[in-house]
Design a protein around this motif. Structure first.
Motif, PDB file in Angstrom:
ATOM      1  N   ILE A 189      -8.909  54.633  79.319  1.00  0.00           N
ATOM      2  CA  ILE A 189      -8.523  54.064  78.037  1.00  0.00           C
ATOM      3  C   ILE A 189      -9.779  53.808  77.199  1.00  0.00           C
ATOM      4  O   ILE A 189     -10.878  53.599  77.728  1.00  0.00           O
ATOM      5  N   SER A 190      -9.619  53.844  75.887  1.00  0.00           N
ATOM      6  CA  SER A 190     -10.740  53.617  74.984  1.00  0.00           C
ATOM      7  C   SER A 190     -10.229  53.083  73.661  1.00  0.00           C
ATOM      8  O   SER A 190      -9.040  53.174  73.342  1.00  0.00           O
ATOM      9  N   HIS A 191     -11.127  52.525  72.884  1.00  0.00           N
ATOM     10  CA  HIS A 191     -10.796  51.914  71.601  1.00  0.00           C
ATOM     11  C   HIS A 191     -11.321  52.791  70.464  1.00  0.00           C
ATOM     12  O   HIS A 191     -12.406  53.372  70.563  1.00  0.00           O
ATOM     13  N   VAL A 192     -10.549  52.882  69.400  1.00  0.00           N
ATOM     14  CA  VAL A 192     -11.012  53.551  68.184  1.00  0.00           C
ATOM     15  C   VAL A 192     -10.959  52.566  67.021  1.00  0.00           C
ATOM     16  O   VAL A 192      -9.993  51.815  66.878  1.00  0.00           O
ATOM     17  N   TYR A 193     -12.010  52.567  66.230  1.00  0.00           N
ATOM     18  CA  TYR A 193     -12.000  51.915  64.922  1.00  0.00           C
ATOM     19  C   TYR A 193     -11.746  52.989  63.884  1.00  0.00           C
ATOM     20  O   TYR A 193     -12.527  53.926  63.756  1.00  0.00           O
TER      21      TYR A 193
ATOM     22  N   ALA B 279     -15.448  48.710  71.775  1.00  0.00           N
ATOM     23  CA  ALA B 279     -14.714  47.509  72.195  1.00  0.00           C
ATOM     24  C   ALA B 279     -14.324  47.465  73.663  1.00  0.00           C
ATOM     25  O   ALA B 279     -14.100  46.375  74.193  1.00  0.00           O
ATOM     26  N   ILE B 280     -14.226  48.583  74.351  1.00  0.00           N
ATOM     27  CA  ILE B 280     -13.681  48.585  75.719  1.00  0.00           C
ATOM     28  C   ILE B 280     -14.728  49.016  76.748  1.00  0.00           C
ATOM     29  O   ILE B 280     -15.047  48.279  77.677  1.00  0.00           O
ATOM     30  N   ASN B 281     -15.258  50.223  76.625  1.00  0.00           N
ATOM     31  CA  ASN B 281     -16.153  50.794  77.634  1.00  0.00           C
ATOM     32  C   ASN B 281     -17.599  50.426  77.335  1.00  0.00           C
ATOM     33  O   ASN B 281     -18.152  50.824  76.308  1.00  0.00           O
ATOM     34  N   ILE B 282     -18.209  49.676  78.238  1.00  0.00           N
ATOM     35  CA  ILE B 282     -19.542  49.120  77.967  1.00  0.00           C
ATOM     36  C   ILE B 282     -20.621  50.191  78.063  1.00  0.00           C
ATOM     37  O   ILE B 282     -21.364  50.435  77.099  1.00  0.00           O
ATOM     38  N   THR B 283     -20.738  50.833  79.208  1.00  0.00           N
ATOM     39  CA  THR B 283     -21.718  51.916  79.390  1.00  0.00           C
ATOM     40  C   THR B 283     -20.994  53.103  80.028  1.00  0.00           C
ATOM     41  O   THR B 283     -21.085  53.317  81.246  1.00  0.00           O
TER      42      THR B 283
ATOM     43  N   ASP C 254     -22.885  53.775  73.690  1.00  0.00           N
ATOM     44  CA  ASP C 254     -22.385  52.664  74.487  1.00  0.00           C
ATOM     45  C   ASP C 254     -21.766  51.628  73.559  1.00  0.00           C
ATOM     46  O   ASP C 254     -21.834  51.744  72.330  1.00  0.00           O
ATOM     47  N   LEU C 255     -21.147  50.615  74.163  1.00  0.00           N
ATOM     48  CA  LEU C 255     -20.435  49.608  73.383  1.00  0.00           C
ATOM     49  C   LEU C 255     -21.371  48.838  72.460  1.00  0.00           C
ATOM     50  O   LEU C 255     -21.001  48.526  71.318  1.00  0.00           O
ATOM     51  N   GLU C 256     -22.566  48.504  72.931  1.00  0.00           N
ATOM     52  CA  GLU C 256     -23.483  47.723  72.090  1.00  0.00           C
ATOM     53  C   GLU C 256     -23.834  48.473  70.811  1.00  0.00           C
ATOM     54  O   GLU C 256     -23.809  47.892  69.715  1.00  0.00           O
ATOM     55  N   ALA C 257     -24.169  49.756  70.937  1.00  0.00           N
ATOM     56  CA  ALA C 257     -24.501  50.546  69.750  1.00  0.00           C
ATOM     57  C   ALA C 257     -23.308  50.624  68.809  1.00  0.00           C
ATOM     58  O   ALA C 257     -23.441  50.472  67.587  1.00  0.00           O
TER      59      ALA C 257
END
Length: 337
Positions: free
Chosen positions: A151-155, A172-176, A274-277
């Motif tokens: 699963i993953s998030h899209v903006y 929002a979901i997958n960190i690395t 990654d999520l942070e970026a």
């Protein structure tokens, strides 16, 4: 002492103007890209959605607004006393909205997943519980909502300075995410845009540079994903990378760098390393470029709306409308196959 205005204030028309007022006044050109699909979604029957643990005024307001706009047919799941208290605080009536009473947020997430797996609701919407708690219930081995996909998030971003809608994933979901997980994140985003009417989405795999550098793992993943798409492991879109942000979204920047690509300068999707970026990119676009970001979680058997207390009414309605259209069009595609 100098009478000159401090440099930081010279950007505003007067000293009393706040940053928010300045952004509102100087919003470049409001494209209103959400309006068309919100309008389309309004004219379809409302989507039955489980609102998971709506125990804050903001969560209740989001559910009522989506109902009033004919987007969602909400079912509230959570502690009944807390739900009514939140509605009272928001000064909203829950008349006509059913409540399924459970003891706490964990039970609310579990019950919502159960209803989704049995087909009694067609979407989930996060209330006032933490996102991780809801997602954990969705991806549990016994949930019935898991697919073979990560699963993953899209903006889905409406950026006034960009010439078309832009999807950013995953912030929002997958960190690395691993390379294999990035493949799923790519496919989820491409499938989403195809459902929304983009025949062949252009996906830029982001890195700090547009060349492969063995010391930068994001560039190696980008190159691998590009080859995977060429070999049919990612389908339905055009994939290229590594691409830096400027040459992914600006054709002149791509030409200056001598990049020959069907994606560079005109990306529909940005896959972040990654999520942070991704999180920093999305928030910078929102705060400094006046962008809006409606969001969905994809890759499960139904769409999941992750709302935020900071979301505007427009963004909340856009997220609900996207969930409604994704659910309907996914069912339609399955029936046609």
């Amino acid at each position: 002492m100098s009478s000159r205005m401090p440099l930081g204030l010279t950007f505003f028309k007067n000293e009393r103007e706040t940053v928010d007022e300045h952004l509102l006044r100087n919003r470049l050109h409001e494209h209103g890209r959400y309006e068309a699909f919100i309008r389309e979604a309004r004219h379809r029957p409302p989507l039955r959605a489980a609102i998971v643990h709506p125990c804050s005024p903001e969560a209740i307001r989001a559910a009522v607004e989506a109902r009033d706009e004919n987007l969602l047919d909400p079912l509230l799941i959570g502690p009944e006393a807390k739900i009514h208290a939140a509605a009272d605080s928001a000064q909203l009536s829950l008349s006509g909205i059913p409540i399924e009473a459970v003891e706490h947020s964990h039970a609310a997430a579990a019950r919502a997943v159960e209803l989704g797996a049995s087909g009694k609701v067609a979407a989930l919407m996060k209330g006032s519980l933490h996102s991780d708690e809801l997602i954990a219930a969705v991806v549990a081995a016994s949930s019935g909502l898991r697919t073979e996909r990560r699963i993953s998030h899209v903006y889905a971003m409406d950026i006034p300075a960009y010439s078309k809608p832009l999807v950013i994933t995953d912030a929002a979901i997958n960190i690395t995410p691993t390379l294999e997980q990035k493949r799923d994140i790519c496919q989820n985003a491409i499938d989403f845009l195809r459902l929304m009417g983009v025949d062949e989405p252009r996906l830029a795999v982001m890195a700090a540079v547009e060349t492969v550098n063995p010391k930068m793992p994001s560039t190696l993943d980008a190159a691998a994903l590009t080859v995977m798409a060429a070999r049919g492991q990612i389908t339905g879109g055009l994939v290229d990378g590594p691409l830096a942000f400027d040459n992914a979204v600006n054709l002149a920047a791509a030409k200056t760098k001598g990049i020959v690509s069907v994606v560079a300068g005109r990306a529909d999707i940005l896959l972040v390393p990654d999520l942070e970026a991704g999180n920093m990119l999305v928030k910078q676009l929102m705060l400094f470029a006046g962008a809006d970001g409606a969001g969905l979680v994809l890759g499960a058997r139904l769409p999941i709306i992750l709302t935020s207390r900071a979301d505007s009414l427009r963004v909340r309605l856009a997220s609900a409308a996207l969930a409604k259209l994704v659910a309907e069009r996914t069912r339609g595609a399955a029936a046609a196959s």
